[in-house]
Design an enzyme around this catalytic site. Structure first.
Site, PDB file in Angstrom:
ATOM      1  N   ASP A   1       0.757  -1.131   0.468  1.00 33.33           N
ATOM      2  CA  ASP A   1       0.047   0.241  -0.296  1.00 33.33           C
ATOM      3  C   ASP A   1       0.322   1.140   0.034  1.00 33.33           C
ATOM      4  O   ASP A   1       2.128   1.047  -0.052  1.00 33.33           O
ATOM      5  CB  ASP A   1      -1.402  -0.120   0.877  1.00 33.33           C
ATOM      6  CG  ASP A   1      -0.502  -0.202   2.082  1.00 33.33           C
ATOM      7  OD1 ASP A   1       0.911  -0.328   2.851  1.00 33.33           O
ATOM      8  OD2 ASP A   1      -0.751  -0.491   3.322  1.00 33.33           O
TER       9      ASP A   1
ATOM     10  N   ASP B   1      -8.132  -2.676  14.181  1.00 32.63           N
ATOM     11  CA  ASP B   1      -9.283  -2.518  12.842  1.00 32.63           C
ATOM     12  C   ASP B   1      -9.705  -3.647  11.941  1.00 32.63           C
ATOM     13  O   ASP B   1     -10.753  -3.824  11.965  1.00 32.63           O
ATOM     14  CB  ASP B   1      -9.737  -1.703  12.241  1.00 32.63           C
ATOM     15  CG  ASP B   1      -9.055  -1.302  11.730  1.00 32.63           C
ATOM     16  OD1 ASP B   1      -8.335  -2.371  11.542  1.00 32.63           O
ATOM     17  OD2 ASP B   1      -9.635  -0.203  10.990  1.00 32.63           O
TER      18      ASP B   1
ATOM     19  N   HIS C   1      -8.050  -4.726   9.793  1.00 32.76           N
ATOM     20  CA  HIS C   1      -6.824  -4.269   8.588  1.00 32.76           C
ATOM     21  C   HIS C   1      -6.397  -4.804   8.100  1.00 32.76           C
ATOM     22  O   HIS C   1      -5.390  -5.112   8.822  1.00 32.76           O
ATOM     23  CB  HIS C   1      -7.171  -3.104   7.856  1.00 32.76           C
ATOM     24  CG  HIS C   1      -6.326  -2.166   8.328  1.00 32.76           C
ATOM     25  ND1 HIS C   1      -6.144  -0.373   8.635  1.00 32.76           N
ATOM     26  CD2 HIS C   1      -4.512  -2.373   9.084  1.00 32.76           C
ATOM     27  CE1 HIS C   1      -4.743  -0.546   9.396  1.00 32.76           C
ATOM     28  NE2 HIS C   1      -3.694  -1.805   9.154  1.00 32.76           N
TER      29      HIS C   1
ATOM     30  N   GLU D   1     -10.201  -1.185   5.091  1.00 40.77           N
ATOM     31  CA  GLU D   1     -10.423  -1.123   6.391  1.00 40.77           C
ATOM     32  C   GLU D   1     -11.780  -2.666   6.146  1.00 40.77           C
ATOM     33  O   GLU D   1     -12.273  -2.406   5.292  1.00 40.77           O
ATOM     34  CB  GLU D   1     -10.822   0.095   6.025  1.00 40.77           C
ATOM     35  CG  GLU D   1      -9.759   1.330   6.593  1.00 40.77           C
ATOM     36  CD  GLU D   1      -8.604   1.231   7.573  1.00 40.77           C
ATOM     37  OE1 GLU D   1      -8.572   0.471   8.207  1.00 40.77           O
ATOM     38  OE2 GLU D   1      -7.645   2.497   8.293  1.00 40.77           O
TER      39      GLU D   1
HETATM   40  P1  PGA Z   1       1.715  -1.922  12.815  1.00 42.58           P
HETATM   41  O1  PGA Z   1       0.622  -1.924  11.698  1.00 42.58           O
HETATM   42  O2  PGA Z   1       2.657  -3.108  12.873  1.00 42.58           O
HETATM   43  O3  PGA Z   1       2.226  -0.633  13.047  1.00 42.58           O
HETATM   44  O4  PGA Z   1       1.275  -1.895  13.849  1.00 42.58           O
HETATM   45  C1  PGA Z   1       0.176  -2.669  11.573  1.00 42.58           C
HETATM   46  C2  PGA Z   1      -0.536  -2.687  10.717  1.00 42.58           C
HETATM   47  O5  PGA Z   1      -1.817  -0.909  10.791  1.00 42.58           O
HETATM   48  O6  PGA Z   1      -1.351  -2.970   8.647  1.00 42.58           O
END
Ligand code: PGA
Length: 259
Positions: free
Chosen positions: A65, A134, A136, A141
């Site tokens: 992404d 959440d 994702h 999302e």
């Molecule tokens: P993080 O993010 O590894 O910084 O916790 C993971 C994500 O949001 O996919």
């Protein structure tokens, strides 16, 4: 899914690095993720490379992404982040490190182009994934189509809050539009490698591993993949109902069985 519960975040990184090293040795196409979770894994891969044990010279890489509207040289663009955190420190050719282009005037077209580029490359062999609080994966999302393709998405306010730490704590500085590989795109990778650490992710882990497959929890789509490895530390595993079974199954894995 194979659920691997490791004692510590370092142990998680070691197991993930072993799997990725196996693919790197084959000159595979690696799907890379940014965020804080894979950092220890990337540091371990860098260590092995610098020790002369591992080469990525024949690998290609595709990021999950990108933020829309950040220049590639912005330190929080994922184009820059993956270079700072991994690819500048190993021997993968820079032109073989691909990411969605969030800088064009037409991000919807850029998303379609990126999806087509991945397909034309022959696809991703192993995809590193983290999970948001959440649920994702990538920036798919809650509510994302379970068969979505790479597209423009609006971040959930929870993700903006979670990611503000990368922007000096300023939520207003976090772009709210992103280009993300879709869930259908991610599912085409040959092997999904999910890494999760920390108590803040325990609820999301229980939901995607043991809850229903549902767009409200995008990571739950992993239940439909034929080869998904989920490596979690004790804290992230804390709300799993069947953790004892997952440990037992791993200890008693039949010879030659993958999943
Ligand atoms: P993080 O993010 O590894 O910084 O916790 C993971 C994500 O949001 O996919």
């Amino acid at each position: 899914m194979e659920i691997v519960i490791a004692d510590t975040p370092d142990a998680v990184a070691g197991i993930a690095a072993d799997i990725l090293a196996g693919y790197a040795r084959k000159g595979a196409t690696l799907g890379l993720a940014t965020g804080s979770t894979p950092l220890k894994t990337y540091q371990e891969l860098i260590r092995r490379h610098q020790a002369g044990e591992l080469s990525f010279a024949h690998c290609h890489a595709y990021l999950l992404d990108e933020y829309v509207g950040l220049s590639r040289e912005h330190e929080q663009s994922y184009y820059r982040t993956i270079r700072t955190e991994l690819t500048d420190h190993i021997d993968i050719a820079d032109e073989n490190v691909h990411s969605p282009d969030g800088t064009t005037g037409n991000p919807m077209q850029a998303a379609r182009d990126y999806d087509a580029l991945i397909a034309a490359s022959g696809g991703v062999d192993v995809q590193v994934l983290g999970i948001g609080t959440d649920g994702h994966i990538g920036f798919n999302e809650p509510g994302s189509s379970l068969s979505s393709r790479t597209r423009l998405k609006t971040l959930h306010p929870q993700t903006v809050t979670d990611n503000a730490r990368f922007f000096g704590g300023d939520e207003d500085a976090v772009p709210f539009h992103v280009i993300t590989q879709g869930l259908g795109t991610i599912m085409e990778a040959g092997h999904l490698l999910m890494i999760v650490t920390g108590a803040a992710k325990a609820e999301a882990v229980a939901a995607f591993v043991e809850g229903p497959v549902a767009a409200i929890c995008p990571a739950s789509i992993l239940q439909f993949h034929q080869r998904a490895t989920v490596i979690v530390d004790q804290d992230a595993a804390a709300q799993l109902q069947h953790s004892e079974y997952y440990r037992y199954a791993l200890d008693h894995k039949p010879e030659g069985q993958d999943f």
